[in-house]
Scaffold this motif. Structure first.
Motif, PDB file in Angstrom:
ATOM      1  N   VAL A   1       3.403   9.560   4.209  1.00 31.79           N
ATOM      2  CA  VAL A   1       3.549   8.242   3.191  1.00 31.79           C
ATOM      3  C   VAL A   1       5.383   8.347   3.204  1.00 31.79           C
ATOM      4  CG1 VAL A   1       3.280   7.458   1.029  1.00 31.79           C
ATOM      5  CG2 VAL A   1       1.366   8.695   2.331  1.00 31.79           C
TER       6      VAL A   1
ATOM      7  N   ALA B   1      -4.842   2.309  -3.261  1.00 31.01           N
ATOM      8  CA  ALA B   1      -4.073   3.341  -3.147  1.00 31.01           C
ATOM      9  C   ALA B   1      -4.322   4.411  -4.391  1.00 31.01           C
ATOM     10  CB  ALA B   1      -2.628   3.268  -3.184  1.00 31.01           C
TER      11      ALA B   1
ATOM     12  N   ARG C   1       0.903  -1.092   0.223  1.00 35.89           N
ATOM     13  CA  ARG C   1       0.067  -0.132   0.151  1.00 35.89           C
ATOM     14  C   ARG C   1       0.918   1.119  -0.246  1.00 35.89           C
ATOM     15  NH1 ARG C   1      -5.449   1.225   1.245  1.00 35.89           N
ATOM     16  NH2 ARG C   1      -5.658   3.531   1.017  1.00 35.89           N
TER      17      ARG C   1
ATOM     18  N   VAL D   1      -3.989  13.741   0.409  1.00 31.23           N
ATOM     19  CA  VAL D   1      -3.144  12.594   0.811  1.00 31.23           C
ATOM     20  C   VAL D   1      -1.879  13.276   1.783  1.00 31.23           C
ATOM     21  CG1 VAL D   1      -1.724  10.794   0.384  1.00 31.23           C
ATOM     22  CG2 VAL D   1      -3.553  11.289  -1.095  1.00 31.23           C
TER      23      VAL D   1
ATOM     24  N   GLU E   1      -7.401   6.406  -3.505  1.00 31.27           N
ATOM     25  CA  GLU E   1      -7.051   7.215  -2.721  1.00 31.27           C
ATOM     26  C   GLU E   1      -6.271   8.657  -3.221  1.00 31.27           C
ATOM     27  OE1 GLU E   1      -4.384   6.110   0.355  1.00 31.27           O
ATOM     28  OE2 GLU E   1      -4.673   7.998   1.543  1.00 31.27           O
ATOM     29  N   VAL E   2      -5.490   8.336  -4.251  1.00 29.52           N
ATOM     30  CA  VAL E   2      -4.401   9.283  -4.615  1.00 29.52           C
ATOM     31  C   VAL E   2      -5.339  10.067  -5.709  1.00 29.52           C
ATOM     32  CG1 VAL E   2      -2.658   9.844  -6.014  1.00 29.52           C
ATOM     33  CG2 VAL E   2      -2.365   8.569  -3.997  1.00 29.52           C
TER      34      VAL E   2
ATOM     35  N   THR F   1       1.261   3.707  -2.990  1.00 34.72           N
ATOM     36  CA  THR F   1       0.986   5.188  -2.831  1.00 34.72           C
ATOM     37  C   THR F   1       1.971   6.085  -3.255  1.00 34.72           C
ATOM     38  OG1 THR F   1      -0.537   4.522  -0.696  1.00 34.72           O
ATOM     39  CG2 THR F   1      -0.144   6.801  -0.995  1.00 34.72           C
TER      40      THR F   1
END
Ligand SMILES: [Zn+2]
Length: 431
Positions: free
Chosen positions: A419, A130, A97, A414, A133-134, A101
């Motif tokens: 990250v 991912a 993940r 994010v 999400e992005v 990401t």
């Protein structure tokens, strides 16, 4: 939203003082800045030096992001079997993940809005999540490996295909159709005939599902395939159904005339990865011959451990320079062609319609760039600037499907620092 700047509509059309109006997920109109400012006085506005279509990275490995720099100065098969596969095999769900990401963040930070992503055997769902999400647009798939692969990557053929089908059901068309599925055998060396034929059958059962694999990247690879099958690699892929308008083959460095005929006749897409081909000493792909034959050639960075950057501007530059020096022909692969490979050709390979140009009704995948640097002074020709002088860091704004993912150089939605910190921690075990 209204975006102003020198608008690069496509490789042939530039509006010097232009603007792009975005409505929802698509581009409403493109034209002269002053006229559009008069027509849309209340639109939220962003001003840039250059406004361009988002770039398409047509072959990447986001989940290899933790291995950037671990295997320099190595040729492909040693690079893969001694370094990359052991890393992928040891990665758990959280590492996948984080790696995915990180890869998508690097892409949107440097102007790539769509990617074709070759994942790994395990935890592919983490990369799909991912991507969602992005917010990047992606054609992506779980890797298939059912022979000649190290533990724990080698899978049972039926189980590998069944897991792929489960992922298709879950993610093909997900996140507002930004994410689509590609059935993704690693390459012919690590896939049985049953696996390759199964990949074709699976893709055929679902509308819009494509096939993406590596092909003819390295001399050792094609010798192995020829020894095992008695055929040149592309002929073997054609025999098992892995050619056609829904197939994207990465690399195709070492192909003979008859294989190129097959690629052209079947409408198979090729992704050229010049940095990777140079770094792994694979060779020079016959890109000019492919283009002459009408083969659609897109552009990709390949993975962080074989490039070692996902900057799409570097890749356009390398694509052009590599053909010039290998052909000893300064006119080979000019900026306009490199730009087409990184935009419309990529969109065609990935199968996303109305993508890769800034035209009314087309998808609102747009980037904004600044030129307030010494390196960008002067800009005589904007296309030349984008291909030969721009760096990914010049991208200030990235929009996918009308959604702003990067604004004033900052990723939206994010926690980038978290990250990166997590990625650094996970990466320490691979150094
Ligand atoms: Zn690759």
């Amino acid at each position: 939203m209204l975006l102003t700047g020198t608008v690069v509509v496509d490789s042939a059309t530039v509006i010097d003082e232009g603007a792009v109006v975005v409505d929802g997920t698509t581009i409403e109109t493109v034209g002269e800045r002053d006229e559009l400012l008069d027509r849309y006085p209340d639109h939220e506005r962003r001003d840039f030096d250059i406004v361009a279509p988002g770039l398409v990275g047509s072959h990447i490995h986001s989940v290899q992001s933790l291995g950037r720099g671990i295997a320099d100065d190595t040729e492909l098969l040693d690079w893969l079997f001694d370094h990359i596969l052991p890393m992928e095999g040891s990665m758990g769900a959280d590492e996948m993940r984080t790696a995915a990401t990180l890869g998508y963040l690097e892409l949107i930070e440097s102007g790539t809005t769509t990617c074709i992503d070759h994942l790994s055997v395990s935890h592919a769902d983490q990369a799909f999540e991912a991507a969602g999400e992005v917010g990047i647009r992606a054609l992506m798939g779980k890797v298939l490996m059912d022979q000649a692969s190290p533990e724990p990557l080698e899978e049972d053929t039926e189980e590998a295909l069944a897991e792929s089908e489960e992922l298709i059901r879950q993610y093909h068309g997900a996140f507002g159709d930004r994410v689509r599925y590609a059935v993704t055998p690693r390459f012919a060396v690590t896939c049985s005939e049953e696996c390759l034929r199964g990949a074709r059958e699976l893709a055929d059962r679902y509308d819009g599902v494509r096939i993406h694999t590596h092909a003819s990247e390295n001399l050792g690879e094609i010798e192995t395939v020829e020894t095992e099958t008695g055929m040149r690699n592309v002929h073997w892929l054609d025999e098992v159904g892995l050619t056609g308008e829904d197939v994207v083959l990465a690399h195709c460095v070492h192909t003979d005339e008859t294989e190129r005929d097959v690629l052209a006749e079947t409408g198979t897409h090729v992704t050229h990865c010049p940095s990777s081909n140079m770094k792994l000493a694979s060779g020079v792909a016959p890109v000019l011959d492919y283009l002459d034959r009408g083969i659609n050639v897109a552009l990709g960075n390949d993975g962080p451990p074989c490039n070692n950057t996902l900057d799409p501007f570097t890749e356009m530059r390398q694509a052009s320079l590599l053909q010039k020096v290998s052909q000893l022909e300064s006119t080979a692969l000019p900026a306009a062609t490199a730009f087409e490979m990184a935009t419309v050709n990529g969109a065609e390979a990935a199968g996303f319609e109305q993508l890769g140009k800034l035209k009314p009704g087309w998808k609102a995948d747009v980037i904004g760039l600044r030129t307030d640097t010494s390196r960008a002074t002067p800009v005589h020709d904007v296309l030349s600037h984008l291909v030969f002088a721009t760096h990914g860091d010049d991208v200030a704004f990235t929009m996918v499907d009308g959604e702003v993912l990067l604004d004033d150089g900052e990723v939206v939605g994010v926690d980038v620092e978290a990250v990166r910190e997590q990625a650094q921690t996970y990466a320490e075990q691979y150094s």
